[in-house]
Structures are given as structure tokens and as C-alpha cells.
Design a protein around this motif. Structure first.
Motif, PDB file in Angstrom:
ATOM      1  N   PHE A  36       1.142  -0.992   0.399  1.00 22.28           N
ATOM      2  CA  PHE A  36       0.157   0.069   0.132  1.00 22.28           C
ATOM      3  C   PHE A  36       0.782   1.093  -0.184  1.00 22.28           C
ATOM      4  CE2 PHE A  36      -3.629  -2.014   1.599  1.00 22.28           C
ATOM      5  CZ  PHE A  36      -5.026  -2.170   0.446  1.00 22.28           C
ATOM      6  N   ALA A  37       2.004   1.027   1.129  1.00 23.35           N
ATOM      7  CA  ALA A  37       2.772   2.403   0.833  1.00 23.35           C
ATOM      8  C   ALA A  37       3.133   2.857  -0.293  1.00 23.35           C
ATOM      9  CB  ALA A  37       3.990   2.574   2.167  1.00 23.35           C
ATOM     10  N   ALA A  38       3.848   2.090  -1.235  1.00 22.40           N
ATOM     11  CA  ALA A  38       4.946   2.694  -2.577  1.00 22.40           C
ATOM     12  C   ALA A  38       3.266   2.451  -3.251  1.00 22.40           C
ATOM     13  CB  ALA A  38       5.215   0.438  -2.933  1.00 22.40           C
ATOM     14  N   LEU A  39       2.054   1.787  -2.981  1.00 16.03           N
ATOM     15  CA  LEU A  39       1.812   2.137  -4.499  1.00 16.03           C
ATOM     16  C   LEU A  39       1.174   4.034  -4.248  1.00 16.03           C
ATOM     17  CD1 LEU A  39      -1.073   1.246  -6.530  1.00 16.03           C
ATOM     18  CD2 LEU A  39      -2.318   1.351  -4.632  1.00 16.03           C
ATOM     19  N   LEU A  40       0.940   4.272  -3.048  1.00 21.25           N
ATOM     20  CA  LEU A  40       0.208   5.410  -2.510  1.00 21.25           C
ATOM     21  C   LEU A  40       1.310   7.132  -2.824  1.00 21.25           C
ATOM     22  CD1 LEU A  40      -1.718   4.548   0.993  1.00 21.25           C
ATOM     23  CD2 LEU A  40      -2.440   5.627  -1.336  1.00 21.25           C
ATOM     24  N   SER A  41       2.595   6.202  -2.129  1.00 26.53           N
ATOM     25  CA  SER A  41       3.897   7.189  -3.080  1.00 26.53           C
ATOM     26  C   SER A  41       3.921   7.347  -4.152  1.00 26.53           C
ATOM     27  CB  SER A  41       4.535   6.775  -2.189  1.00 26.53           C
ATOM     28  OG  SER A  41       5.275   5.809  -2.503  1.00 26.53           O
ATOM     29  N   GLU A  42       3.852   5.857  -5.301  1.00 24.78           N
ATOM     30  CA  GLU A  42       4.290   5.933  -6.552  1.00 24.78           C
ATOM     31  C   GLU A  42       3.667   6.152  -7.279  1.00 24.78           C
ATOM     32  OE1 GLU A  42       6.166   2.144  -6.758  1.00 24.78           O
ATOM     33  OE2 GLU A  42       7.424   2.123  -5.095  1.00 24.78           O
ATOM     34  N   ARG A  43       2.272   5.692  -7.474  1.00 27.35           N
ATOM     35  CA  ARG A  43       0.974   6.574  -8.068  1.00 27.35           C
ATOM     36  C   ARG A  43      -0.072   7.381  -7.773  1.00 27.35           C
ATOM     37  NH1 ARG A  43      -0.535   0.615 -10.863  1.00 27.35           N
ATOM     38  NH2 ARG A  43      -1.872   2.150 -11.439  1.00 27.35           N
ATOM     39  N   SER A  44      -0.012   8.448  -6.900  1.00 31.01           N
ATOM     40  CA  SER A  44      -0.461   9.354  -6.050  1.00 31.01           C
ATOM     41  C   SER A  44      -1.425  10.264  -6.983  1.00 31.01           C
ATOM     42  CB  SER A  44      -0.054   9.794  -5.325  1.00 31.01           C
ATOM     43  OG  SER A  44       0.907  10.805  -5.629  1.00 31.01           O
ATOM     44  N   GLY A  45      -0.516   9.816  -8.460  1.00 31.70           N
ATOM     45  CA  GLY A  45      -0.909  10.844  -9.302  1.00 31.70           C
ATOM     46  C   GLY A  45      -2.359  10.151 -10.205  1.00 31.70           C
ATOM     47  N   ASP A  46      -2.093   8.466 -10.649  1.00 30.29           N
ATOM     48  CA  ASP A  46      -3.582   8.209 -11.204  1.00 30.29           C
ATOM     49  C   ASP A  46      -4.466   8.274 -10.775  1.00 30.29           C
ATOM     50  OD1 ASP A  46      -1.815   4.941 -11.479  1.00 30.29           O
ATOM     51  OD2 ASP A  46      -0.501   7.053 -12.159  1.00 30.29           O
ATOM     52  N   PRO A  47      -4.644   8.660 -11.219  1.00 30.81           N
ATOM     53  CA  PRO A  47      -6.731   9.315 -11.424  1.00 30.81           C
ATOM     54  C   PRO A  47      -7.571   8.200 -10.206  1.00 30.81           C
ATOM     55  CG  PRO A  47      -6.591   9.705 -13.560  1.00 30.81           C
ATOM     56  CD  PRO A  47      -4.955   8.575 -13.118  1.00 30.81           C
ATOM     57  N   GLU A  48      -7.044   6.419 -10.816  1.00 25.90           N
ATOM     58  CA  GLU A  48      -7.677   6.033 -10.241  1.00 25.90           C
ATOM     59  C   GLU A  48      -7.499   5.756  -8.636  1.00 25.90           C
ATOM     60  OE1 GLU A  48      -9.811   1.226 -11.158  1.00 25.90           O
ATOM     61  OE2 GLU A  48      -7.598   2.037 -11.630  1.00 25.90           O
ATOM     62  N   VAL A  49      -6.157   6.190  -8.599  1.00 23.86           N
ATOM     63  CA  VAL A  49      -5.221   6.248  -6.859  1.00 23.86           C
ATOM     64  C   VAL A  49      -6.041   7.138  -5.984  1.00 23.86           C
ATOM     65  CG1 VAL A  49      -3.326   5.781  -5.499  1.00 23.86           C
ATOM     66  CG2 VAL A  49      -3.504   4.847  -7.674  1.00 23.86           C
ATOM     67  N   ALA A  50      -6.110   8.344  -6.970  1.00 23.25           N
ATOM     68  CA  ALA A  50      -6.561   9.744  -6.325  1.00 23.25           C
ATOM     69  C   ALA A  50      -7.956   9.014  -6.290  1.00 23.25           C
ATOM     70  CB  ALA A  50      -6.148  11.404  -7.914  1.00 23.25           C
ATOM     71  N   ARG A  51      -8.592   8.753  -6.616  1.00 23.80           N
ATOM     72  CA  ARG A  51     -10.357   8.868  -7.028  1.00 23.80           C
ATOM     73  C   ARG A  51     -10.255   7.934  -5.515  1.00 23.80           C
ATOM     74  NH1 ARG A  51     -11.798   6.724 -10.904  1.00 23.80           N
ATOM     75  NH2 ARG A  51     -12.333   4.456 -10.542  1.00 23.80           N
ATOM     76  N   ALA A  52      -9.834   6.968  -5.374  1.00 28.39           N
ATOM     77  CA  ALA A  52      -9.589   5.840  -4.052  1.00 28.39           C
ATOM     78  C   ALA A  52      -9.912   6.741  -3.311  1.00 28.39           C
ATOM     79  CB  ALA A  52      -8.851   4.709  -4.110  1.00 28.39           C
ATOM     80  N   VAL A  53      -8.399   7.787  -3.047  1.00 27.78           N
ATOM     81  CA  VAL A  53      -8.266   8.441  -1.223  1.00 27.78           C
ATOM     82  C   VAL A  53      -8.870   9.083  -1.387  1.00 27.78           C
ATOM     83  CG1 VAL A  53      -5.851   9.801  -0.389  1.00 27.78           C
ATOM     84  CG2 VAL A  53      -5.548   7.661  -2.491  1.00 27.78           C
ATOM     85  N   ALA A  54      -9.170   9.695  -2.100  1.00 29.00           N
ATOM     86  CA  ALA A  54     -10.357  11.168  -1.598  1.00 29.00           C
ATOM     87  C   ALA A  54     -11.518  10.107  -1.071  1.00 29.00           C
ATOM     88  CB  ALA A  54     -10.628  11.798  -2.408  1.00 29.00           C
ATOM     89  N   GLN A  55     -12.095   9.128  -1.712  1.00 27.25           N
ATOM     90  CA  GLN A  55     -13.144   7.953  -0.950  1.00 27.25           C
ATOM     91  C   GLN A  55     -12.389   7.676   1.147  1.00 27.25           C
ATOM     92  OE1 GLN A  55     -13.655   5.443  -3.978  1.00 27.25           O
ATOM     93  NE2 GLN A  55     -15.183   6.281  -4.758  1.00 27.25           N
ATOM     94  N   VAL A  56     -11.495   7.478   1.159  1.00 28.60           N
ATOM     95  CA  VAL A  56     -10.905   6.960   2.377  1.00 28.60           C
ATOM     96  C   VAL A  56     -10.957   8.825   2.965  1.00 28.60           C
ATOM     97  CG1 VAL A  56      -8.542   6.056   3.484  1.00 28.60           C
ATOM     98  CG2 VAL A  56      -9.144   5.475   1.550  1.00 28.60           C
ATOM     99  N   ARG A  57     -10.320   9.204   2.725  1.00 29.38           N
ATOM    100  CA  ARG A  57     -10.792  10.401   3.582  1.00 29.38           C
ATOM    101  C   ARG A  57     -11.833  11.012   4.049  1.00 29.38           C
ATOM    102  NH1 ARG A  57      -5.773  13.857  -0.337  1.00 29.38           N
ATOM    103  NH2 ARG A  57      -3.824  12.875   0.217  1.00 29.38           N
ATOM    104  N   GLU A  58     -13.193  11.011   3.543  1.00 24.77           N
ATOM    105  CA  GLU A  58     -14.207  10.747   3.355  1.00 24.77           C
ATOM    106  C   GLU A  58     -14.790  10.164   4.109  1.00 24.77           C
ATOM    107  OE1 GLU A  58     -18.813  11.641   0.663  1.00 24.77           O
ATOM    108  OE2 GLU A  58     -16.977  11.328  -0.402  1.00 24.77           O
ATOM    109  N   ALA A  59     -14.208   9.070   3.881  1.00 25.44           N
ATOM    110  CA  ALA A  59     -14.520   7.671   5.106  1.00 25.44           C
ATOM    111  C   ALA A  59     -14.667   7.726   6.524  1.00 25.44           C
ATOM    112  CB  ALA A  59     -14.873   6.503   4.651  1.00 25.44           C
ATOM    113  N   ILE A  60     -13.157   8.485   6.629  1.00 19.48           N
ATOM    114  CA  ILE A  60     -12.770   8.513   8.117  1.00 19.48           C
ATOM    115  C   ILE A  60     -12.650   9.832   8.276  1.00 19.48           C
ATOM    116  CG2 ILE A  60     -11.164   6.410   7.918  1.00 19.48           C
ATOM    117  CD1 ILE A  60      -8.921   9.019   6.995  1.00 19.48           C
ATOM    118  N   GLY A  61     -13.756  10.491   7.262  1.00 20.24           N
ATOM    119  CA  GLY A  61     -13.703  11.932   8.307  1.00 20.24           C
ATOM    120  C   GLY A  61     -12.765  13.079   8.168  1.00 20.24           C
TER     121      GLY A  61
END
Length: 239
Positions: A36-61
Motif C-alpha cells: 500500500f505505501a509504495a502504491l500511494l507514493s508512486e502512483r498518487s497522480g493516477d486518477p484511480e488512485v487519487a479517487r480512491a484516496v479521496a474516498q478514504v478521506r471522506e469515509a474517515i472524515g
């Protein structure tokens, strides 16, 4: 006893149905956790990764959560085996990389692939509907012990493009997407709630009960059940 169904398509669950849940829990989950750590750092600009990260942030408030906090949330959800869409998306991306690298090879029960090939050859269309992401499903069927099986499949559905697996509306959505009327669709799963939802949408539904799987002792309620795919005879509808 052999069950007989005349349908236009079979829709497959994966965990506990085509494949061992233990393989997912014991092999794939730890692999995702380690990457996970490598994915979040290496592919943070990928639209699919960015969308999922935004969903995580929303879910945890926490709209400003950094990669470390996002990874912590993902690992906590893994521990809970939570069916969270962003978790499944990011898992799928990690697993796709792992399959492509040759780190991973998927698992299928011995009775599954021969029947899938036979049903496909008879003109019955095959689809997958799993809580695992479409990316994970594609990697799973591409990198099987028997080679690439994706040519057998007509489509892939997950909780993002179809909806939650225990809601009838998700099955209606799949029926509409495939253009196949509900009465000509057969769903195979080990989970009674999913079978109930499929039946409520007008589908045929058969429970798969494999010893050692998490839902084996619970059973599948009042649904017809088999232990292996070769106990089901599927033929193509002629109308």
C-alpha cells in the motif's frame, strides 16, 4: 443430485465460490498490506488512485489525511475485512501489479475451470460479480494456474459499477447492463444474503457450499445448493 438450469448467462462470485477464501486472506491480503505505501507514493497522480484516496478521506472524515493516515485506515479495514470500495480499488491495483510481475498466481477449485469452459462453449455467457474490484477480478482470471481465462468472460462487476452485493437493485443494474432479462440469469455464491438479493431481483440463484469455507456451516438458507460446479448442468436458453 444434479441441478439443471436453462439460462442465457451465469454470474459468478469468487471467494468461497470459484476460489478459496483462505487464499485471498492468507496470500493476497498480506501482499496488499505490504504494498500500500509504495502504491500511494508512486502512483498518487493516477486518477484511480487519487479517487480512491479521496474516498478514504471522506469515509474517515479527514479531508487532509496524508498517505500515512490513509494507509493506516486501509490496514484497519483489512483487519476488519470491511467491504469498502476504496480499499477494494487499491487492493485490486496492488494485486494487478503483483500478478503482472509474477509474484502472484490466482486460485481456482479443481471443478471450476472445466465447467466454465463447457458452459462458455455451449453459448452461455459468463460474468463475474465480486466485492473485489474489477481490476482485481481481471488480474485474477488473467493469471490463473491454467493461464488466461478472460476470453471466457463477457463482463466484470464490482461494488462500484453495480452496487452492494446484498441489495436487489445491484442485480437489477447488472441485468440492465447485460441486456439479459432476470429470469435468464443464474447467480452462484456461497453467501445467503447475496443469493437472497439475486432472487429478489428475479434471478435464479444457487448456493455453493464448500467444506472449510467461512459460510459452509451457516448454509445458504432455502436456496438450492451444491458442493461443486459439476453438480450444475447449465444449458443455453433458446428463446
Amino acid at each position: 443430485m444434479t441441478l439443471r438450469h436453462t439460462v442465457d448467462a451465469v454470474v459468478l462470485d469468487i471467494e468461497g465460490t470459484t476460489s478459496a477464501t483462505g487464499f485471498v486472506v492468507d496470500v493476497l491480503y498480506p501482499y496488499a498490506r505490504s504494498r500500500f505505501a509504495a502504491l500511494l507514493s508512486e502512483r498518487s497522480g493516477d486518477p484511480e488512485v487519487a479517487r480512491a484516496v479521496a474516498q478514504v478521506r471522506e469515509a474517515i472524515g479527514e479531508p487532509g489525511a496524508d498517505a500515512v493516515r490513509v494507509e493506516k485506515a486501509l490496514n484497519a479495514w483489512l483487519d476488519e475485512d470491511r467491504k469498502a470500495t476504496p480499499l477494494k480499488t487499491l487492493q485490486g491495483l496492488v494485486w494487478a501489479e503483483g500478478f503482472a510481475r509474477g509474484d502472484l498466481v490466482s486460485h481456482f477449485y479443481d471443478d471450476v475451470v472445466p465447467e466454465l469452459r463447457a458452459w462458455h462453449s455451449s453459448g452461455v455467457r459468463l460474468y463475474v460479480y465480486s466485492s473485489g474490484s474489477v481490476a482485481a477480478q481481471r488480474a485474477w482470471f488473467t493469471h490463473s494456474p491454467e493461464g488466461d481465462l478472460t476470453s471466457l468472460l463477457s463482463g466484470l462487476y464490482d461494488t462500484e459499477n453495480a452496487g452492494p452485493k446484498q441489495e436487489a437493485e445491484s442485480y437489477r443494474r447488472i441485468s440492465g447492463s447485460t441486456g439479459i432479462e432476470p429470469a435468464k440469469l443464474l447467480f452462484l455464491s456461497d453467501r445467503p444474503g447475496e443469493l437472497d438479493a439475486a432472487r429478489a431481483a428475479g434471478w435464479h440463484a444457487v448456493g455453493i457450499r464448500r467444506p472449510g469455507e467461512p459460510y459452509f456451516e451457516q448454509g445458504v438458507g432455502d436456496h438450492a445448493a451444491v458442493g461443486t460446479f459439476d453438480e450444475i448442468t447449465v444449458s443455453r436458453s433458446t428463446s
